[in-house]
Design an enzyme around this catalytic site. Structure first.
Site, PDB file in Angstrom:
ATOM      1  N   ILE A 100       0.829  -1.200   0.000  1.00 36.77           N
ATOM      2  CA  ILE A 100       0.000   0.000   0.000  1.00 36.77           C
ATOM      3  C   ILE A 100       0.869   1.257   0.000  1.00 36.77           C
ATOM      4  O   ILE A 100       1.988   1.242   0.509  1.00 36.77           O
ATOM      5  CB  ILE A 100      -0.965  -0.009   1.215  1.00 36.77           C
ATOM      6  CG1 ILE A 100      -1.928   1.187   1.189  1.00 36.77           C
ATOM      7  CG2 ILE A 100      -0.221  -0.126   2.522  1.00 36.77           C
ATOM      8  CD1 ILE A 100      -3.044   1.110   2.229  1.00 36.77           C
ATOM      9  N   CYS A 101       0.331   2.319  -0.575  1.00 30.53           N
ATOM     10  CA  CYS A 101       0.924   3.654  -0.568  1.00 30.53           C
ATOM     11  C   CYS A 101       2.171   3.681  -1.442  1.00 30.53           C
ATOM     12  O   CYS A 101       2.099   3.460  -2.639  1.00 30.53           O
ATOM     13  CB  CYS A 101       1.204   4.082   0.874  1.00 30.53           C
ATOM     14  SG  CYS A 101       1.527   5.839   1.093  1.00 30.53           S
ATOM     15  N   ALA A 102       3.336   3.930  -0.872  1.00 28.88           N
ATOM     16  CA  ALA A 102       4.582   3.925  -1.637  1.00 28.88           C
ATOM     17  C   ALA A 102       5.148   2.517  -1.779  1.00 28.88           C
ATOM     18  O   ALA A 102       5.980   2.261  -2.647  1.00 28.88           O
ATOM     19  CB  ALA A 102       5.611   4.836  -0.967  1.00 28.88           C
ATOM     20  N   ALA A 147      -2.684  -0.834  -2.957  1.00 29.41           N
ATOM     21  CA  ALA A 147      -3.610   0.232  -2.569  1.00 29.41           C
ATOM     22  C   ALA A 147      -2.877   1.559  -2.592  1.00 29.41           C
ATOM     23  O   ALA A 147      -1.641   1.609  -2.577  1.00 29.41           O
ATOM     24  CB  ALA A 147      -4.202  -0.045  -1.193  1.00 29.41           C
TER      25      ALA A 147
END
Length: 181
Positions: A100-102, A147
């Site tokens: 998720i994210c980075a 995500a």
């Protein structure tokens, strides 16, 4: 067992939401510290005591791995040979890999997203190396779930839980938490 990896500087909500939702769903989950210390400090200074050191995780026990984002957490995940080894094991054995994210950038750097649909935090798209960027909050392609960031942490967690208990049971968990998607 699902292992949520904690590297110094991890995004707290992206680590805790999957642990919480998976445990509510009855899925075996543990946090694994990347490094030699059980206590890992998140990106916003919140310390979390891991259940196990990543170096003590046995490959045969792994059903899935979850990589929270955050900075410098993602960089620390990316630079860890132990993390890369576990992710590679999961890829080779077709185990569930979640980021998720980075953190999807770690998968991109390992060339695990080539030709696959994926999403990430805005600005990291170039790190996904030949993926099919969706821009969605959560994207699943085969055994990989990605995500886009902290605001999607519960949706991300629900998608992971659904892989173990089914969509309806996973949704019942998030509904019971008063989540509105």
């Amino acid at each position: 067992m699902v292992y949520v990896l904690l590297a110094e500087g991890f995004e707290e909500i992206e680590a805790i939401a999957p642990v919480d939702v998976l445990r509510r769903a009855g899925v075996d989950v543990a946090t694994a510290a990347v490094g030699k210390d059980y206590t890992v400090k998140g990106a916003h200074g919140i310390p979390l005591k891991a259940d196990i050191l990543l170096s003590d995780v046995k490959d045969a026990d792994v059903d899935a791995v979850v990589l929270p984002g955050g900075m410098p957490g993602t960089k620390n995940l990316d630079e860890s040979e132990d993390v890369r080894g576990l992710v590679r094991y999961c890829a080779d054995k077709h185990k569930l890999i979640c980021a998720i994210c980075a953190a999807p950038s770690v998968l991109g750097h390992m060339r695990l997203l080539v030709g696959r649909k994926a999403t990430c935090f805005p600005g990291f798209e170039g790190e996904l190396h030949s993926s099919i960027f969706t821009g969605a909050s959560v994207t699943k392609d085969g055994n990989i779930i990605t995500a886009d960031g902290p605001g999607s942490a519960v949706n991300f967690a629900e998608a992971i839980a659904a892989e173990f208990v089914g969509n309806d049971a996973a949704r019942r968990v998030t509904d019971s938490m008063q989540c509105r998607f």
